[in-house]
Design a protein around this motif. Structure first.
Motif, mmCIF file in Angstrom:
data_model
loop_
_atom_site.group_PDB
_atom_site.id
_atom_site.type_symbol
_atom_site.label_atom_id
_atom_site.label_comp_id
_atom_site.label_asym_id
_atom_site.label_seq_id
_atom_site.Cartn_x
_atom_site.Cartn_y
_atom_site.Cartn_z
ATOM 1 N N MET A 1 0.846 -1.311 -0.029
ATOM 2 C CA MET A 1 -0.010 -0.004 0.092
ATOM 3 C C MET A 1 0.915 1.321 -0.120
ATOM 4 S SD MET A 1 -3.177 -0.995 2.660
ATOM 5 C CE MET A 1 -3.201 -2.761 2.763
ATOM 6 N N THR A 2 0.397 2.451 -0.803
ATOM 7 C CA THR A 2 0.930 3.461 -0.583
ATOM 8 C C THR A 2 0.856 4.482 0.648
ATOM 9 O OG1 THR A 2 -0.611 4.682 -1.812
ATOM 10 C CG2 THR A 2 0.828 3.578 -3.159
ATOM 11 N N ALA A 3 1.474 5.667 0.780
ATOM 12 C CA ALA A 3 1.198 6.411 1.864
ATOM 13 C C ALA A 3 -0.048 6.800 2.082
ATOM 14 C CB ALA A 3 2.168 7.677 1.551
ATOM 15 N N THR A 4 -0.271 7.014 3.323
ATOM 16 C CA THR A 4 -1.645 7.583 3.822
ATOM 17 C C THR A 4 -1.692 8.772 4.511
ATOM 18 O OG1 THR A 4 -1.593 6.412 5.948
ATOM 19 C CG2 THR A 4 -2.306 5.028 4.019
ATOM 20 N N SER A 5 -2.935 9.155 4.750
ATOM 21 C CA SER A 5 -3.116 10.650 5.367
ATOM 22 C C SER A 5 -2.876 10.334 7.043
ATOM 23 C CB SER A 5 -4.603 11.002 5.233
ATOM 24 O OG SER A 5 -5.357 10.064 5.841
ATOM 25 N N GLY A 6 -2.691 9.079 7.613
ATOM 26 C CA GLY A 6 -2.425 9.208 8.940
ATOM 27 C C GLY A 6 -3.684 9.013 9.738
ATOM 28 N N ARG A 7 -5.035 9.306 8.875
ATOM 29 C CA ARG A 7 -6.225 9.361 9.503
ATOM 30 C C ARG A 7 -6.966 7.773 9.245
ATOM 31 N NH1 ARG A 7 -8.486 14.864 6.902
ATOM 32 N NH2 ARG A 7 -10.141 13.824 7.746
ATOM 33 N N PRO A 8 -7.739 7.411 10.325
ATOM 34 C CA PRO A 8 -8.454 6.086 10.165
ATOM 35 C C PRO A 8 -9.488 6.213 9.197
ATOM 36 C CG PRO A 8 -8.781 7.033 12.221
ATOM 37 C CD PRO A 8 -7.789 7.859 11.550
ATOM 38 N N ALA A 9 -10.118 5.510 8.685
ATOM 39 C CA ALA A 9 -11.138 5.611 7.898
ATOM 40 C C ALA A 9 -12.233 4.351 8.356
ATOM 41 C CB ALA A 9 -10.914 5.510 6.432
ATOM 42 N N TYR A 10 -13.439 4.475 7.990
ATOM 43 C CA TYR A 10 -14.645 3.709 8.350
ATOM 44 C C TYR A 10 -15.346 3.151 7.240
ATOM 45 C CZ TYR A 10 -12.915 5.679 12.527
ATOM 46 O OH TYR A 10 -11.880 5.832 13.569
ATOM 47 N N ALA A 11 -15.635 1.867 7.233
ATOM 48 C CA ALA A 11 -16.706 1.354 6.388
ATOM 49 C C ALA A 11 -18.230 1.033 7.281
ATOM 50 C CB ALA A 11 -16.208 0.021 5.682
ATOM 51 N N VAL A 12 -19.044 2.029 6.807
ATOM 52 C CA VAL A 12 -20.150 2.076 7.400
ATOM 53 C C VAL A 12 -21.348 1.332 6.735
ATOM 54 C CG1 VAL A 12 -21.995 3.528 8.906
ATOM 55 C CG2 VAL A 12 -19.604 4.148 8.887
ATOM 56 N N GLY A 13 -22.006 0.436 7.376
ATOM 57 C CA GLY A 13 -23.253 -0.025 6.764
ATOM 58 C C GLY A 13 -24.461 0.011 7.528
ATOM 59 N N TYR A 14 -25.615 0.465 6.768
ATOM 60 C CA TYR A 14 -26.600 0.318 7.393
ATOM 61 C C TYR A 14 -27.708 -0.819 6.480
ATOM 62 C CZ TYR A 14 -31.653 1.593 9.002
ATOM 63 O OH TYR A 14 -32.705 1.990 9.552
ATOM 64 N N LEU A 15 -27.903 -1.898 7.422
ATOM 65 C CA LEU A 15 -28.725 -2.935 6.853
ATOM 66 C C LEU A 15 -29.931 -3.137 7.253
ATOM 67 C CD1 LEU A 15 -25.373 -4.705 7.879
ATOM 68 C CD2 LEU A 15 -25.915 -5.158 5.500
ATOM 69 N N ARG A 16 -30.877 -3.322 6.197
ATOM 70 C CA ARG A 16 -32.543 -3.643 6.665
ATOM 71 C C ARG A 16 -33.002 -4.823 5.750
ATOM 72 N NH1 ARG A 16 -31.960 1.756 4.880
ATOM 73 N NH2 ARG A 16 -32.860 1.216 2.911
ATOM 74 N N ASP A 17 -33.991 -5.448 6.384
ATOM 75 C CA ASP A 17 -34.543 -6.688 5.850
ATOM 76 C C ASP A 17 -33.469 -7.643 5.341
ATOM 77 O OD1 ASP A 17 -37.023 -5.355 6.099
ATOM 78 O OD2 ASP A 17 -36.516 -4.352 4.227
ATOM 79 N N VAL A 18 -32.702 -7.989 6.234
ATOM 80 C CA VAL A 18 -31.678 -8.872 6.077
ATOM 81 C C VAL A 18 -32.358 -10.469 6.206
ATOM 82 C CG1 VAL A 18 -29.485 -10.117 6.869
ATOM 83 C CG2 VAL A 18 -29.714 -7.572 6.900
#
Length: 122
Positions: A1-18
């Motif tokens: 992987m290449t350089a990053t901003s040093g800030r975390p990131a998030y995958a956010v999922g909203y799941l309905r009718d699973v």
């Protein structure tokens, strides 16, 4: 992987009718192996949700990654793309990637910048 901003990131999922089907169980069984190469870790999964505003009729999932780039690479990875239909074909979902704030972030700094913009606009 290449350089990053040093800030975390998030995958956010909203799941309905699973749907309670074997494909969803398989998705859950396989997702961690897709996250590991990109530093993904669970923050919220299968937790109780207490609505305070609005209507929430589903579940919330949050996965932390070391950077937005790592989160994007996970999302686009062949391993994740292979299992994604196991979820998408059996639920109504909304998913986003979002970069976290830098360490030491203060909302007051953002408010001051907004006030400066408003002063110039008038």
């Amino acid at each position: 992987m290449t350089a990053t901003s040093g800030r975390p990131a998030y995958a956010v999922g909203y799941l309905r009718d699973v749907a309670p089907v074997p494909q969803v169980a398989e998705y859950i069984e396989r997702i961690e192996a897709t996250m590991a190469p990109f530093g993904g870790e669970w923050l919220v999964h299968g937790s109780s949700l207490v609505p305070l505003e609005g209507t929430w009729t589903g579940a919330l999932v949050v996965i932390r990654f070391p950077s937005l780039e790592a989160a994007r690479q996970w999302w686009d990875s062949p391993a994740y793309r292979e299992i994604a239909p196991l979820r998408t074909d059996h639920s109504d979902s909304m998913v986003c990637l979002v970069e976290g704030v830098p360490q030491g972030y203060l909302a007051a700094t953002t408010a001051a910048a907004l006030r400066s913009q408003l002063a110039v606009a008038t």
